[in-house]
Design a protein around this motif. Structure first.
Motif, PDB file in Angstrom:
ATOM      1  N   UNK A  12      56.193 108.213  64.208  1.00 26.62           N
ATOM      2  CA  UNK A  12      56.846 107.723  63.000  1.00 26.62           C
ATOM      3  C   UNK A  12      56.510 108.676  61.868  1.00 26.62           C
ATOM      4  N   UNK A  13      57.536 109.217  61.230  1.00 28.33           N
ATOM      5  CA  UNK A  13      57.349 110.122  60.100  1.00 28.33           C
ATOM      6  C   UNK A  13      57.561 109.325  58.822  1.00 28.33           C
ATOM      7  N   UNK A  14      56.567 109.384  57.942  1.00 29.30           N
ATOM      8  CA  UNK A  14      56.553 108.524  56.754  1.00 29.30           C
ATOM      9  C   UNK A  14      56.221 109.353  55.506  1.00 29.30           C
ATOM     10  N   UNK A  15      56.162 108.665  54.362  1.00 29.01           N
ATOM     11  CA  UNK A  15      55.624 109.248  53.136  1.00 29.01           C
ATOM     12  C   UNK A  15      54.897 108.143  52.375  1.00 29.01           C
ATOM     13  N   UNK A  16      54.103 108.545  51.412  1.00 34.37           N
ATOM     14  CA  UNK A  16      53.329 107.581  50.625  1.00 34.37           C
ATOM     15  C   UNK A  16      54.251 106.728  49.760  1.00 34.37           C
ATOM     16  N   UNK A  45      54.159 114.134  53.248  1.00 38.65           N
ATOM     17  CA  UNK A  45      53.307 114.530  52.133  1.00 38.65           C
ATOM     18  C   UNK A  45      52.323 115.619  52.541  1.00 38.65           C
ATOM     19  N   UNK A  46      52.024 115.710  53.838  1.00 35.74           N
ATOM     20  CA  UNK A  46      51.039 116.660  54.357  1.00 35.74           C
ATOM     21  C   UNK A  46      51.661 117.865  55.049  1.00 35.74           C
ATOM     22  N   UNK A  47      52.984 117.927  55.136  1.00 37.32           N
ATOM     23  CA  UNK A  47      53.625 118.966  55.945  1.00 37.32           C
ATOM     24  C   UNK A  47      54.934 119.401  55.296  1.00 37.32           C
ATOM     25  N   UNK A  48      54.957 120.607  54.771  1.00 35.06           N
ATOM     26  CA  UNK A  48      56.146 121.110  54.072  1.00 35.06           C
ATOM     27  C   UNK A  48      57.357 121.202  55.001  1.00 35.06           C
ATOM     28  N   UNK A  49      57.140 121.537  56.258  1.00 34.55           N
ATOM     29  CA  UNK A  49      58.245 121.631  57.214  1.00 34.55           C
ATOM     30  C   UNK A  49      58.892 120.285  57.467  1.00 34.55           C
ATOM     31  N   UNK A  50      58.065 119.275  57.648  1.00 34.85           N
ATOM     32  CA  UNK A  50      58.599 117.917  57.830  1.00 34.85           C
ATOM     33  C   UNK A  50      59.308 117.454  56.561  1.00 34.85           C
ATOM     34  N   UNK A  51      58.728 117.756  55.416  1.00 34.50           N
ATOM     35  CA  UNK A  51      59.328 117.354  54.143  1.00 34.50           C
ATOM     36  C   UNK A  51      60.715 117.987  53.978  1.00 34.50           C
ATOM     37  N   UNK A  52      60.821 119.254  54.310  1.00 35.19           N
ATOM     38  CA  UNK A  52      62.109 119.951  54.191  1.00 35.19           C
ATOM     39  C   UNK A  52      63.141 119.359  55.145  1.00 35.19           C
ATOM     40  N   UNK A  53      62.724 119.016  56.358  1.00 39.89           N
ATOM     41  CA  UNK A  53      63.651 118.518  57.376  1.00 39.89           C
ATOM     42  C   UNK A  53      64.036 117.052  57.171  1.00 39.89           C
TER      43      UNK A  53
END
Length: 90
Positions: A12-16, A45-53
């Protein structure tokens, strides 16, 4: 000697501060617990690649690396997906 059964990888990919993420945690936790599976969580929040995608789709559910759901995790669909991955009757 029998080979151990392959277990699907559930991520599960999440954010704060994400209310949909809290709901998704509940659904994923309930479904995986019922099947005796583990799952993990990654934060954009911890991974720029995930954030971009995934920034516009959070939360995102991956099963064996394939995106299966986003925003609102459908409990019935997740259960069907995981049962298929485990070769259990749907």
């Amino acid at each position: 000697m029998a080979k151990p059964a392959l277990r699907p990888e559930v991520v599960l990919i999440i954010k704060a501060d994400c209310h949909l993420c809290a709901d998704a945690r509940d659904v994923v936790g309930r479904v995986t617990a019922g099947l005796g599976l583990e799952w993990s969580e990654l934060s954009i929040d911890d991974d720029a690649g995930l954030r971009e995608r995934y920034a516009e789709e959070i939360p995102v559910l991956l099963v064996d690396g394939v995106q299966r759901d986003f925003w609102r995790i459908d409990e019935a669909r997740l259960l069907r997906t995981l049962r298929r991955a485990l070769d259990q009757p749907v």
